[in-house]
Write an enzyme that holds these catalytic residues in place. Structure first.
Site, PDB file in Angstrom:
ATOM      1  N   SER A 196       0.839  -1.204   0.000  1.00 46.83           N
ATOM      2  CA  SER A 196       0.000   0.000   0.000  1.00 46.83           C
ATOM      3  C   SER A 196       0.869   1.249   0.000  1.00 46.83           C
ATOM      4  O   SER A 196       0.564   2.249  -0.651  1.00 46.83           O
ATOM      5  CB  SER A 196      -0.923   0.005   1.218  1.00 46.83           C
ATOM      6  OG  SER A 196      -0.159   0.126   2.391  1.00 46.83           O
ATOM      7  N   ARG A 200       0.294   3.383  -3.471  1.00 50.16           N
ATOM      8  CA  ARG A 200      -0.448   4.637  -3.312  1.00 50.16           C
ATOM      9  C   ARG A 200       0.262   5.757  -4.047  1.00 50.16           C
ATOM     10  O   ARG A 200      -0.330   6.499  -4.820  1.00 50.16           O
ATOM     11  CB  ARG A 200      -0.595   4.979  -1.831  1.00 50.16           C
ATOM     12  CG  ARG A 200      -1.334   6.288  -1.605  1.00 50.16           C
ATOM     13  CD  ARG A 200      -1.475   6.635  -0.148  1.00 50.16           C
ATOM     14  NE  ARG A 200      -2.343   5.711   0.549  1.00 50.16           N
ATOM     15  CZ  ARG A 200      -1.939   4.796   1.394  1.00 50.16           C
ATOM     16  NH1 ARG A 200      -0.646   4.675   1.652  1.00 50.16           N
ATOM     17  NH2 ARG A 200      -2.778   3.992   1.982  1.00 50.16           N
ATOM     18  N   ASN A 204      -1.043   7.385  -7.726  1.00 49.12           N
ATOM     19  CA  ASN A 204      -1.406   8.798  -7.820  1.00 49.12           C
ATOM     20  C   ASN A 204      -0.596   9.526  -8.877  1.00 49.12           C
ATOM     21  O   ASN A 204      -1.129  10.288  -9.672  1.00 49.12           O
ATOM     22  CB  ASN A 204      -1.213   9.472  -6.461  1.00 49.12           C
ATOM     23  CG  ASN A 204      -2.437   9.330  -5.591  1.00 49.12           C
ATOM     24  OD1 ASN A 204      -3.424  10.040  -5.783  1.00 49.12           O
ATOM     25  ND2 ASN A 204      -2.404   8.393  -4.677  1.00 49.12           N
TER      26      ASN A 204
END
Lengths: 266, 156
Positions: A196, A200, A204
């Site tokens: 994660s 992440r 993005n």
């Protein structure tokens, strides 16, 4: 657009291709030269700037540059102090390095892709991706390094025995029947943390890059489309400032949190 | 998403950057910041100390001023008393001196008067002798009548 493309997908494909150099046999033995070179340059710029300021740092009245650097350092230090309560003096420098480096790498997204492609083209370079954090290798490298540090911190604070024991007795409690569940839970946690953490940031920034490319495709529909694309790109770039800083901030915070968690006793 | 050697290189670079930051950037900067914080704290404490001292000095000042004022009033009172006494004394002295002068003048006047009377007596005696001489048409022997004349002078 410097080069002309057959189709929109070719345009996007072109902008999403790494400059890869194989150094051995097999798919793994390759280096994304663009990612490595850009991130190294950015790291040298960021840390070099900090280093120059540090060398002239005074405990008296600070210059404006020093005040700015101290603002960033103080900000990182406050975050570290509020989350990490261990003894190590390295957590704060790690957080600062992560923050500065990731901000700079994310900020490469602001460079207009097609103009940069044109400039790279002058040097005979095609397929040069400017944003190192849009390369999954970079984010995983950072996340796995933090993961390794987390385990090192854990073993250092609890000892190898205590750390191994905690794999089986936390979080549900010390009972032989619970050991497998505890271990399973811990493994899930260990896998999910770096995953994660890295995905992440990667997601993005990669998405941000794709949207820039998609907006850039308006330019293919003529002059009005080009102007429209410029306006949209500007809007997205302004919004992207938030994403760039926010993702770097989140990445730094998670780094601190994971290191603190690694050292924490259950 | 294909992993390759870039991952390792980035991890190595990351480690090197962390080492550099933790070795050459973070400690000196924090030292500078902490030194300044300490200096500011010391400065604030010194300021607080100074303010306290100033308040103390003002208090002392006021006390000294009140004391000085009381002393001044005392001195003024003494001075005024002394002035009044001096004036009073001067008046008494002046009166005594005046009285003395007046008495002396009076004595002198009396003396003058006595002398004038004496002269007048002499003159009258002579005048009487002269008159008598003229009346008697004969020289009166002053020596012979000295006794008589002295008697006359006493009676005048």
């Amino acid at each position: 657009m410097a080069a002309s493309y057959e189709s929109p997908s070719e345009y996007i494909q072109h902008h999403l291709t790494f400059l890869t150099k194989p150094v051995g046999d097999g798919g793994f033995w390759m280096i994304n030269v663009d990612t490595v070179v850009t991130s190294l340059i950015l790291g040298f710029i960021g840390l070099g700037f900090l280093w120059l300021v540090t060398r002239r740092a005074t405990s008296g009245v600070p210059s404006k540059t020093q005040a700015f650097v101290e603002l960033a350092v103080g900000f990182v230090n406050d975050q570290v102090k509020s989350i990490y309560h261990g003894q190590s003096l390295w957590v704060a420098p790690i957080a600062l390095t992560v923050f500065i480096w990731v901000v700079l790498m994310n900020a490469m997204d602001f460079l207009p892709v097609d103009i940069m492609a044109m400039i790279y083209g002058w040097f005979g370079i095609h397929n040069w991706r400017s944003v190192p954090t849009a390369d999954v290798n970079t984010t995983f490298a950072l996340a796995l390094s933090v993961f390794a540090l987390m385990i090192i911190y854990g073993i250092k604070s609890k000892g190898i025995g205590g750390w191994t024991k905690e794999l089986f007795v936390a979080p549900f409690g010390n009972h032989p029947l619970l050991w497998p569940f505890n271990f399973l839970f811990q493994i899930v946690e260990f896998v999910s943390k770096p995953l994660s953490h890295s995905l992440r940031l990667y997601g993005n920034i990669y998405a941000g890059e794709i949207i820039f490319l998609l907006l850039g495709m308006w330019a293919a529909s003529g002059l009005v489309g080009t102007a429209f694309s410029g306006v949209l790109n500007l809007g997205w770039a302004i919004f992207h400032i938030l994403i760039v800083l926010l993702q770097a901030y989140i990445f730094m915070m998670l780094t601190i949190v994971y290191l603190a968690m690694g050292e924490e006793h259950h | 998403m294909n992993f390759n050697l870039t991952l390792i290189m980035q991890a190595v670079a990351f480690t090197a950057f962390i080492w550099f930051c933790g070795r050459f950037i973070w400690p000196p900067l924090m030292r500078a910041i902490e030194t300044r914080q300490k200096q500011i704290a010391d400065g604030l404490a010194a300021g607080e100390q100074g303010r306290k001292e100033l308040a103390n000095a003002e208090k002392r000042d006021a006390e000294m001023l009140a004391e000085a004022k009381a002393r001044q009033a005392e001195i003024v009172a003494i001075g005024e008393k002394f002035k009044a006494e001096t004036i009073e004394q001067a008046k008494i002295d002046a009166k005594a001196e005046g009285d003395r002068i007046v008495a002396a003048a009076r004595a002198e006047i009396e003396q003058e008067v006595a002398r004038a009377k004496e002269q007048l007596r002499d003159a009258v005696a002579e005048l009487a002798v002269a008159g008598a001489t003229k009346i008697l048409k004969k020289d009166v022997d002053t020596k012979v009548h000295a006794e008589l004349l002295a008697q006359l002078k006493r009676d005048l």
